[in-house]
Structures are given as structure tokens and as C-alpha cells.
Design a protein around this motif. Structure first.
Motif, PDB file in Angstrom:
ATOM      1  N   VAL A   1      -5.192   3.916  -8.285  1.00  0.00           N
ATOM      2  CA  VAL A   1      -6.555   4.085  -7.787  1.00  0.00           C
ATOM      3  C   VAL A   1      -6.807   5.538  -7.420  1.00  0.00           C
ATOM      4  O   VAL A   1      -7.847   6.122  -7.758  1.00  0.00           O
ATOM      5  CB  VAL A   1      -6.823   3.159  -6.589  1.00  0.00           C
ATOM      6  N   SER A   2      -5.848   6.148  -6.739  1.00  0.00           N
ATOM      7  CA  SER A   2      -6.013   7.536  -6.311  1.00  0.00           C
ATOM      8  C   SER A   2      -6.174   8.475  -7.504  1.00  0.00           C
ATOM      9  O   SER A   2      -7.084   9.322  -7.536  1.00  0.00           O
ATOM     10  CB  SER A   2      -4.816   7.967  -5.463  1.00  0.00           C
ATOM     11  N   ILE A   3      -5.326   8.318  -8.513  1.00  0.00           N
ATOM     12  CA  ILE A   3      -5.419   9.175  -9.692  1.00  0.00           C
ATOM     13  C   ILE A   3      -6.671   8.831 -10.500  1.00  0.00           C
ATOM     14  O   ILE A   3      -7.329   9.717 -11.064  1.00  0.00           O
ATOM     15  CB  ILE A   3      -4.148   9.041 -10.549  1.00  0.00           C
TER      16      ILE A   3
ATOM     17  N   GLU B   1      -7.218   0.910  -1.040  1.00  0.00           N
ATOM     18  CA  GLU B   1      -7.363   2.334  -1.354  1.00  0.00           C
ATOM     19  C   GLU B   1      -8.802   2.646  -1.732  1.00  0.00           C
ATOM     20  O   GLU B   1      -9.341   3.688  -1.360  1.00  0.00           O
ATOM     21  CB  GLU B   1      -6.405   2.721  -2.477  1.00  0.00           C
TER      22      GLU B   1
ATOM     23  N   LEU C   1      -9.515   7.891  -9.304  1.00  0.00           N
ATOM     24  CA  LEU C   1     -10.672   8.493  -8.635  1.00  0.00           C
ATOM     25  C   LEU C   1     -10.663  10.019  -8.718  1.00  0.00           C
ATOM     26  O   LEU C   1     -11.721  10.643  -8.823  1.00  0.00           O
ATOM     27  CB  LEU C   1     -10.688   8.067  -7.166  1.00  0.00           C
ATOM     28  N   LYS C   2      -9.471  10.615  -8.666  1.00  0.00           N
ATOM     29  CA  LYS C   2      -9.384  12.071  -8.552  1.00  0.00           C
ATOM     30  C   LYS C   2      -9.143  12.798  -9.868  1.00  0.00           C
ATOM     31  O   LYS C   2      -9.420  13.994  -9.978  1.00  0.00           O
ATOM     32  CB  LYS C   2      -8.276  12.432  -7.561  1.00  0.00           C
TER      33      LYS C   2
ATOM     34  N   THR D   1      -1.668   1.840  -5.584  1.00  0.00           N
ATOM     35  CA  THR D   1      -2.341   2.867  -4.792  1.00  0.00           C
ATOM     36  C   THR D   1      -2.406   4.177  -5.559  1.00  0.00           C
ATOM     37  O   THR D   1      -3.437   4.862  -5.571  1.00  0.00           O
ATOM     38  CB  THR D   1      -1.613   3.072  -3.458  1.00  0.00           C
ATOM     39  N   ASP D   2      -1.304   4.539  -6.230  1.00  0.00           N
ATOM     40  CA  ASP D   2      -1.306   5.733  -7.085  1.00  0.00           C
ATOM     41  C   ASP D   2      -2.374   5.622  -8.165  1.00  0.00           C
ATOM     42  O   ASP D   2      -3.095   6.584  -8.455  1.00  0.00           O
ATOM     43  CB  ASP D   2       0.058   5.905  -7.774  1.00  0.00           C
TER      44      ASP D   2
ATOM     45  N   HIS E   1       0.839  -1.198   0.000  1.00  0.00           N
ATOM     46  CA  HIS E   1       0.000   0.000   0.000  1.00  0.00           C
ATOM     47  C   HIS E   1       0.876   1.251   0.000  1.00  0.00           C
ATOM     48  O   HIS E   1       0.746   2.140   0.844  1.00  0.00           O
ATOM     49  CB  HIS E   1      -0.918  -0.029   1.225  1.00  0.00           C
TER      50      HIS E   1
ATOM     51  N   LEU F   1       2.689   4.748  -1.698  1.00  0.00           N
ATOM     52  CA  LEU F   1       2.459   5.897  -2.564  1.00  0.00           C
ATOM     53  C   LEU F   1       3.777   6.376  -3.137  1.00  0.00           C
ATOM     54  O   LEU F   1       4.826   6.268  -2.485  1.00  0.00           O
ATOM     55  CB  LEU F   1       1.827   7.041  -1.769  1.00  0.00           C
TER      56      LEU F   1
ATOM     57  N   ALA G   1     -11.734   5.010   0.292  1.00  0.00           N
ATOM     58  CA  ALA G   1     -12.540   6.034  -0.382  1.00  0.00           C
ATOM     59  C   ALA G   1     -14.033   5.746  -0.271  1.00  0.00           C
ATOM     60  O   ALA G   1     -14.847   6.484  -0.829  1.00  0.00           O
ATOM     61  CB  ALA G   1     -12.134   6.131  -1.849  1.00  0.00           C
TER      62      ALA G   1
END
Length: 254
Positions: free
Chosen positions: A72-74, A112, A76-77, A69-70, A44, A46, A116
Motif C-alpha cells: 500500500v505504501s509503495i 495503512e 501510494l508513493k 503494508t509495504d 501491520h 513494514l 493515509a
């Protein structure tokens, strides 16, 4: 239903192509955002010391130069204009069983998603080094994947929880069914460290993936896979050992 597909083996891995295929059986609103390269064992993590770049491969298909993790984060955002209803991570080429899930980028991508507040499922295909007699290494995941995912779509997920699924290394028709089990633990899970020298004489180290000895406890993912079942394990992100709280508090005057 909107689905985001990701993995840790990279955007070009055969497992994510299969998972995207399965996702399209469930929805016509499927997006992919995955690491550009293999990130096996990333956990997990970053990417904090380097910029992460986003590349578009096709409509609704993206990769990032970073960890699961990056991705999923990118995803979503930056990629999606609204949150997905479901995140599917995998299908990993190899098992994610027992305490190995702490290293797993496949499971961490689903973590991740759970953080969220999105229903998230990690999927892994147990494999051996030699090619199986039935040919397609992902044949079992192809056959049993929809059978596992479909019931989970309508199942209640508690906040900050996820589900990890492992398919046994058997021909699809040999699988004995689906079993919901707890996480097991290996007796021995440390990788060997192999020392070598590069062409310039500089020392390097390579982590080896040795066979892990284990005695499967009853009702665990290790036992389920060993007995020929698809394992389904709910995980929680709260790592607190609640039974130790009061004892430790007393030591500090609490």
C-alpha cells in the motif's frame, strides 16, 4: 473514481483477481499493487531490514517483495501519481474475525490506507478445508461483494477508520443478508507450535492453525457469520483505552 486493490495472499491469488473484477464493475480506473508472495499473518508490519523491489506485471498491475503494508505504501508513493478514492484489500482466502484481525495482513493493508486518509475496506471469505458443495470457494464473495461495497462508497468514514467485511461459508443463495456488527473475541486464539527436524537434523518449529473455540457474544462479527450473515465491522486505529487514562494518571501524580 480511482481504486487501488491489494491483499495479503499475493498478486497471483484467486481472491485478488476476483476483487479486481468487482472493482472494475465500479470504476474504469483500477490499479493493483500487492505482495509478490503470500504474506498471511504479516499484520501491520513494514520491511525495514531488506530492500523492497517493485515489479510491473501489466498496465496498472504491480507487485512488491514485501508485506501488505509495504504494498500500500509503495502503491501510494511510487505507483500512483495521485491518491486513490478507495482502497480494497482482499479477498482473503479465510476469515478475519474477532481478535484475529490483529494478525491479518488483509486488514492491515486497509489500516495503512486509513492512516493515509483514504477510504479503505478489507474483505475476507470464510472457508473450510473441504471443498464446498457449491464448487467455487469465492462464490459468496462474488455475489455479495458488490452489494456490500457499493453502499460503503457513499457512507461517511471518520478519520483513521476502516471497514472489514467477512462473507460466510455458505452458498450465495443461503446467505441471510448483511449485518453491521462489532468486533468479537475468541475464547481461545493461540496457535499450536509443532516441533520437527529437518533432513540435516536441525530443529524447527511450525505454527499450527487449530480450530478455535468461541462463544459468540451478541452483536459481533462471530455471531453474524455463525448465523449466516455477511458481517460488516467498522474499526478504528485509536487503540487507547480511554476509561483507564484518569486512573493511571492518578498513580503517576497526574
Amino acid at each position: 473514481m480511482r481504486i487501488l486493490v491489494t491483499n495479503d495472499d499475493g498478486i497471483h491469488a484467486p481472491g485478488i483477481a476476483l476483487l479486481e473484477e468487482i472493482a472494475r464493475q465500479l470504476s474504469d480506473d483500477v490499479w493493483v499493487c500487492a505482495p509478490s508472495d503470500n504474506q498471511t499473518g504479516a499484520g501491520h508490519s513494514l520491511t525495514l531490514s531488506l530492500p523492497v523491489r517493485l515489479r510491473k506485471h501489466a498496465e496498472r498491475r504491480f507487485s512488491v517483495t514485501g508485506t501488505p503494508t509495504d504494498a500500500v505504501s509503495i502503491g501510494l508513493k511510487q505507483v500512483l501519481d495521485s491518491p486513490p478514492d478507495l482502497i480494497l484489500s482482499g479477498i482473503n482466502a479465510g476469515a478475519n474475525l474477532g481478535d484475529d484481525i490483529t494478525y491479518s495482513g488483509t486488514v492491515s493493508a486497509a489500516m495503512e490506507g486509513a492512516l493515509a486518509g483514504i477510504r479503505s475496506i478489507a474483505l475476507s471469505q470464510v472457508m473450510k478445508q473441504e471443498r464446498p458443495a457449491w464448487g467455487d470457494r469465492f462464490a459468496t464473495a462474488r455475489e455479495w461483494g458488490p452489494k456490500v461495497i457499493q453502499p460503503l462508497i457513499g457512507a461517511p468514514f471518520e478519520p483513521r477508520t476502516l471497514v472489514t467485511v467477512n462473507f460466510p461459508c455458505l452458498a450465495p443463495e443461503e446467505v441471510r443478508g448483511i449485518r453491521v456488527v462489532r468486533q468479537g473475541f475468541h475464547d481461545y486464539a493461540r496457535a499450536s507450535v509443532i516441533e520437527g527436524r529437518d533432513p540435516r537434523g536441525q530443529r524447527y518449529y511450525w505454527f499450527g492453525l487449530d480450530a478455535i473455540e468461541h462463544t459468540p457474544d451478541h452483536g459481533t462479527d462471530l455471531e453474524a457469520i455463525g448465523e449466516g450473515h455477511v458481517s460488516v465491522t467498522p474499526l478504528q486505529l485509536d487503540l487507547t483505552h480511554h476509561a483507564s487514562l484518569s486512573g493511571l494518571a492518578q498513580r503517576f501524580g497526574g
